[in-house]
Design a protein around this motif. Structure first.
Motif, PDB file in Angstrom:
ATOM      1  N   ASP A  92      51.144 -46.250  14.245  1.00 23.15           N
ATOM      2  CA  ASP A  92      51.380 -45.341  15.381  1.00 23.15           C
ATOM      3  C   ASP A  92      52.687 -44.551  15.329  1.00 23.15           C
ATOM      4  N   GLY A  93      53.498 -44.720  14.282  1.00 24.28           N
ATOM      5  CA  GLY A  93      54.712 -43.901  14.160  1.00 24.28           C
ATOM      6  C   GLY A  93      54.507 -42.838  13.084  1.00 24.28           C
ATOM      7  N   GLN A  94      54.843 -41.586  13.431  1.00 22.33           N
ATOM      8  CA  GLN A  94      54.639 -40.500  12.452  1.00 22.33           C
ATOM      9  C   GLN A  94      55.619 -40.646  11.283  1.00 22.33           C
ATOM     10  N   ILE A  95      55.173 -40.411  10.074  1.00 24.47           N
ATOM     11  CA  ILE A  95      56.070 -40.544   8.910  1.00 24.47           C
ATOM     12  C   ILE A  95      55.962 -39.316   8.006  1.00 24.47           C
ATOM     13  N   GLU A  96      57.045 -39.111   7.258  1.00 25.26           N
ATOM     14  CA  GLU A  96      57.011 -38.177   6.124  1.00 25.26           C
ATOM     15  C   GLU A  96      56.851 -39.004   4.866  1.00 25.26           C
ATOM     16  N   LEU A  97      57.674 -40.076   4.807  1.00 22.33           N
ATOM     17  CA  LEU A  97      57.677 -40.963   3.650  1.00 22.33           C
ATOM     18  C   LEU A  97      58.003 -42.358   4.163  1.00 22.33           C
ATOM     19  N   SER A  98      57.269 -43.362   3.664  1.00 23.99           N
ATOM     20  CA  SER A  98      57.526 -44.707   4.171  1.00 23.99           C
ATOM     21  C   SER A  98      57.073 -45.745   3.157  1.00 23.99           C
ATOM     22  N   GLU A  99      57.747 -46.892   3.157  1.00 24.89           N
ATOM     23  CA  GLU A  99      57.268 -48.009   2.337  1.00 24.89           C
ATOM     24  C   GLU A  99      56.180 -48.740   3.122  1.00 24.89           C
ATOM     25  N   LEU A 100      55.203 -49.252   2.407  1.00 29.02           N
ATOM     26  CA  LEU A 100      54.100 -49.937   3.079  1.00 29.02           C
ATOM     27  C   LEU A 100      54.295 -51.443   3.039  1.00 29.02           C
ATOM     28  N   LYS A 101      53.983 -52.091   4.161  1.00 32.38           N
ATOM     29  CA  LYS A 101      54.005 -53.555   4.226  1.00 32.38           C
ATOM     30  C   LYS A 101      52.575 -54.052   4.356  1.00 32.38           C
ATOM     31  N   ASP A 102      52.357 -55.269   3.873  1.00 27.58           N
ATOM     32  CA  ASP A 102      51.021 -55.862   3.954  1.00 27.58           C
ATOM     33  C   ASP A 102      50.498 -55.786   5.392  1.00 27.58           C
ATOM     34  N   GLY A 103      49.322 -55.250   5.557  1.00 32.21           N
ATOM     35  CA  GLY A 103      48.708 -55.192   6.889  1.00 32.21           C
ATOM     36  C   GLY A 103      48.987 -53.903   7.637  1.00 32.21           C
TER      37      GLY A 103
END
Ligand code: GTP
Length: 312
Positions: A95-106
């Motif tokens: 639910d948070g808008q991102i440009e670039l982000s690391e992904l966490k399990d789930g």
């Protein structure tokens, strides 16, 4: 033996679950958990995965809320990242808008109205979701994609065919299957269905999608095959089913199939038109004596066709 339906980023991603196979490799998965293409799964191993509506995307999602090139997920060592590709409706993580982000399990990646779950392989949730996806997408008797999944694959391929590549479709129906049920019982009928489905699975290449439409009806999407090649493929399948000897408690049983084949033509408006055309050829194969492949122009039979039970 060829394995059917390995995801190929440059053709079509297949919705498939091969128990055990993917779990042996490290990495993660992206699984659609809400919206169009529900259950579609793409493995994240060592290459970036692009998500979007365009046929070139390695995770193609057919939905108007998804941009042609929406976002990209890629591995770096054992970490995974996602970045938005300038999409119209933006990319959200939980639910948070991102440009670039690391992904966490789930994590949940929201792409337009579609929600995709990022899962490390072998986590408990991953195993649970894979089991659910299998139940929702694979026909349990034949292990082929079920009708809904097969239809979605057909929609994608029809969208590709609009770009000019040939696309053919084969409808395959067992002959006089009811007699097997009536004479030998439903369990024997099931064994025959499984044997034919196995033959179909072994006949298809990685970019071809075979599905069980229901009962004793199967359908195979044949991308990049013009009619003549699709007819050759179908004739080969018909012959290999005819050569099958199915071992049943009552002895060995043989079975034949009728096949209707058509190629996508620009005049066809929808995938339903395409299916109707294949069904019409299949009906003709039945009417002309069964155990044969019919296609437009394959014979000049002009008898009136009044199918008492439409298949679509
Ligand atoms: N054993 C078994 N039978 C099924 C299954 N699904 C549908 N059937 C049966 O498939 C049979 C289909 O019969 P029909 O539609 O008359 O077709 P057919 O006898 O193959 O005749 P033609 O298609 O005209 O050659 C019916 O008896 C159904 O009950 C299934 O999962 N298992």
């Amino acid at each position: 033996m060829k394995k059917a339906q390995t995801p190929d980023p440059h053709t079509t991603q297949r919705l498939r679950v091969v128990p055990g196979e993917a779990n042996m490799r490290p990495g993660a998965r992206l699984v659609v958990i809400h919206g169009a293409n529900l259950g579609k799964t793409v493995e994240l191993i060592d290459k970036p995965v692009t998500i979007g509506r365009a046929p070139v995307c390695s995770m193609q999602i057919e939905h108007r809320s998804v941009s042609r090139l929406h976002c990209e997920v890629w591995p770096e060592g054992d970490r995974f990242f996602v970045r938005d590709l300038g999409s119209t409706n933006s990319t959200m993580i939980n639910d948070g808008q991102i440009e670039l982000s690391e992904l966490k399990d789930g994590d949940q990646i929201k792409v337009g109205e579609i929600v995709i779950k990022f899962l490390r392989r072998e986590s408990l949730e991953d195993r649970y979701l894979q089991a659910m996806v299998e139940m929702a997408t694979v026909d349990s008797l034949t292990q082929l994609p079920n009708r809904r999944v097969w239809r979605e694959a057909l929609e994608s391929e029809v969208a590709r065919a609009a770009h000019g590549l040939p696309l053919s479709l084969a409808f395959v129906d067992l002959d006089h299957f009811k007699r097997i049920n009536d004479e030998l019982g439903h369990l024997s009928g099931d064994e025959v269905l499984k044997a034919v489905a196995k033959e179909i699975r072994q006949s298809v290449r990685a970019d071809q999608v075979a599905g069980r439409l229901g009962g004793e009806e199967f359908a195979i999407i044949l991308p990049n095959l013009p009619l003549a090649a699709a007819v050759r493929f179908s004739e080969g399948l018909r012959e290999s089913v005819e050569a099958l000897r199915v071992n049943l408690p009552t002895g060995v049983r043989r079975i034949t199939t009728s096949v209707g084949v058509v190629q996508w033509l620009p005049g066809m408006q929808t995938s339903a038109d395409f299916m109707r055309a294949a069904d019409s050829e299949l009906f003709r194969a039945k009417a002309e004596g069964r155990n044969r492949v019919c296609y437009p122009g394959s014979s000049a039979m002009l008898a009136e066709r009044t199918d008492p039970k439409p298949r679509i």
